[in-house]
Design an enzyme around this catalytic site. Structure first.
Site, mmCIF file in Angstrom:
data_model
loop_
_atom_site.group_PDB
_atom_site.id
_atom_site.type_symbol
_atom_site.label_atom_id
_atom_site.label_comp_id
_atom_site.label_asym_id
_atom_site.label_seq_id
_atom_site.Cartn_x
_atom_site.Cartn_y
_atom_site.Cartn_z
ATOM 1 N N CYS A 192 -21.656 44.948 138.181
ATOM 2 C CA CYS A 192 -23.006 44.835 137.612
ATOM 3 C C CYS A 192 -23.880 44.092 138.623
ATOM 4 O O CYS A 192 -23.396 43.589 139.638
ATOM 5 C CB CYS A 192 -22.954 44.065 136.293
ATOM 6 S SG CYS A 192 -22.367 42.363 136.499
ATOM 7 N N HIS A 198 -14.424 37.064 138.253
ATOM 8 C CA HIS A 198 -13.021 37.160 137.865
ATOM 9 C C HIS A 198 -12.390 38.447 138.394
ATOM 10 O O HIS A 198 -12.233 39.432 137.670
ATOM 11 C CB HIS A 198 -12.890 37.072 136.343
ATOM 12 C CG HIS A 198 -13.063 35.686 135.819
ATOM 13 N ND1 HIS A 198 -13.445 35.406 134.532
ATOM 14 C CD2 HIS A 198 -12.902 34.479 136.431
ATOM 15 C CE1 HIS A 198 -13.504 34.086 134.370
ATOM 16 N NE2 HIS A 198 -13.185 33.515 135.512
ATOM 17 N N HIS A 216 -13.640 29.757 128.200
ATOM 18 C CA HIS A 216 -14.183 30.666 129.216
ATOM 19 C C HIS A 216 -15.256 29.921 130.006
ATOM 20 O O HIS A 216 -16.068 29.192 129.424
ATOM 21 C CB HIS A 216 -14.769 31.918 128.555
ATOM 22 C CG HIS A 216 -15.149 32.977 129.548
ATOM 23 N ND1 HIS A 216 -16.342 32.954 130.233
ATOM 24 C CD2 HIS A 216 -14.475 34.084 129.986
ATOM 25 C CE1 HIS A 216 -16.397 34.016 131.043
ATOM 26 N NE2 HIS A 216 -15.274 34.707 130.908
ATOM 27 N N GLU A 247 -18.063 30.714 131.225
ATOM 28 C CA GLU A 247 -19.451 30.916 130.780
ATOM 29 C C GLU A 247 -19.756 30.096 129.527
ATOM 30 O O GLU A 247 -20.830 29.499 129.414
ATOM 31 C CB GLU A 247 -19.720 32.406 130.501
ATOM 32 C CG GLU A 247 -21.187 32.648 130.169
ATOM 33 C CD GLU A 247 -21.493 34.067 129.733
ATOM 34 O OE1 GLU A 247 -22.448 34.234 128.945
ATOM 35 O OE2 GLU A 247 -20.789 35.001 130.173
ATOM 36 N N CYS A 265 -25.156 41.163 127.766
ATOM 37 C CA CYS A 265 -25.942 41.733 128.864
ATOM 38 C C CYS A 265 -25.884 43.259 128.869
ATOM 39 O O CYS A 265 -24.989 43.874 128.286
ATOM 40 C CB CYS A 265 -25.488 41.143 130.196
ATOM 41 S SG CYS A 265 -24.006 41.892 130.868
ATOM 42 N N SER A 279 -10.751 38.334 132.945
ATOM 43 C CA SER A 279 -12.116 38.868 132.846
ATOM 44 C C SER A 279 -12.422 39.229 131.397
ATOM 45 O O SER A 279 -11.838 40.160 130.839
ATOM 46 C CB SER A 279 -12.259 40.110 133.737
ATOM 47 O OG SER A 279 -13.398 40.851 133.376
ATOM 48 N N SER A 280 -13.347 38.503 130.791
ATOM 49 C CA SER A 280 -13.687 38.724 129.384
ATOM 50 C C SER A 280 -14.190 40.144 129.149
ATOM 51 O O SER A 280 -13.738 40.831 128.233
ATOM 52 C CB SER A 280 -14.744 37.710 128.940
ATOM 53 O OG SER A 280 -15.195 37.999 127.642
#
Length: 316
Positions: A17, A46, A129, A131, A200, A228-229
């Protein structure tokens, strides 16, 4: 020997992204500008392949600021950091560059604005996480309460039900989050939400592509990292959308071939931090065993681009 036929449904959009692209570029430009080593607090994104590639170019990955020498640049990862981290870097007179994704920064700004208006925050996210830690760390202790599930909403203890707002991690399952938001609004009718969904565009688009692809495929592979979520959510979305077998793989070497015996169609996508070279590696592994036909499944076009910080655009 004749290879069996296999149709690969290739999701689009997939992979990098704009926020990931920008973060990687920031590390590469920092090495170019200031020379190696450049320190990076936490994995920049990640993905082991990306991290190893940047390490080979001169990036040193650490978990905390105190592992960084004061005379070398330090970069904060795309996931965002608590407010205390840049404050500490400034106190130590360190040269630092913030690679936080602008869409994560938008959530930080929202949280700060609600706090200024006297609202307590509820964050929908995953405990631990980076974030989530970064977003919750924008405000003083106790000002952001974390919920991960609909069940959590029933037990969360708030200061004043009439003075609440919520934000979300940007990489969650769109459908799961909608259920949690509905539960929050049912329990706290006065709660204030973001003007526009915090999840997002890239997370949303990749999940929509998987939903379109999953019913057509006997099995599905998501190229991405186990930490990686957004990649893990793609596996869950695929299974929920009707694909009987969905697996997360970091690389072609991780493919469980026995689980894929007898398939005639396969869906492939990639998380937002997985480079296209790994997708091609997986497709090539199937070409070795099958007569492959690739059919793109296109659900959106992406043309988002984020500028790198000014300090990297200026001459040294």
């Amino acid at each position: 020997m004749t290879k069996p036929p296999l149709t690969i449904h290739l999701a689009a959009p997939r992979g990098f992204c704009a926020g990931v692209d920008r973060a990687i570029k920031i590390v590469e430009m920092a090495i170019e500008k200031w020379g190696a080593p450049v320190y990076v607090r936490h994995e920049i994104v990640h993905n082991k392949y990306v991290v190893d590639d940047l390490r080979a170019k001169g990036a040193v990955f650490v978990e905390e600021l105190d592992e960084c020498p004061p005379d070398r640049p330090v970069i904060f990862s795309a996931h965002g950091v608590p407010k205390a981290v840049p404050a500490e870097a400034a106190r130590r007179h360190m040269l630092f560059v913030d690679a936080t994704c602008p869409l994560v920064s938008k959530v930080h700004i929202e949280a700060a604005r609600h706090h200024e208006n006297g609202l307590q925050m509820i964050m929908i996210g995953h405990a631990g996480h980076p974030e989530t830690i970064g977003t919750m760390g924008q405000l003083p202790e106790g000002e952001v309460l974390l919920v991960e599930t609909v069940e959590d909403v029933a037990t969360v203890q708030v200061r004043d039900p009439a003075r609440l707002a919520f934000v979300t991690q940007t990489t969650l399952s769109v459908d799961d989050t909608a259920d949690i938001v509905a539960a929050l609004k049912a329990r706290f009718p006065a709660i204030v939400g973001p003007h526009k969904e915090d999840i997002c565009y890239a997370t949303t688009n990749r999940q929509e592509a998987v939903k379109a692809m999953a019913p057509r495929a006997d099995a599905m592979l998501v190229v991405g990292a186990p930490n990686s979520s957004n990649s893990k959510r793609l596996v869950e979305v695929g299974a929920r959308a009707g694909c009987r077998y969905a697996q997360l793989v970091q690389r072609a070497a991780d493919i469980d071939w026995r689980a894929l015996e007898g398939i005639r169609s396969l869906g492939i996508t990639a998380g937002a931090s997985a480079p296209e070279v790994l997708v091609n590696e997986v497709i090539d592994a199937f070409r070795d065993r099958f007569e492959v036909t690739v059919e793109p499944v296109v659900t959106a076009e992406e043309n988002v681009e984020f500028k790198v910080p000014r300090v990297l655009r200026e001459p040294a």
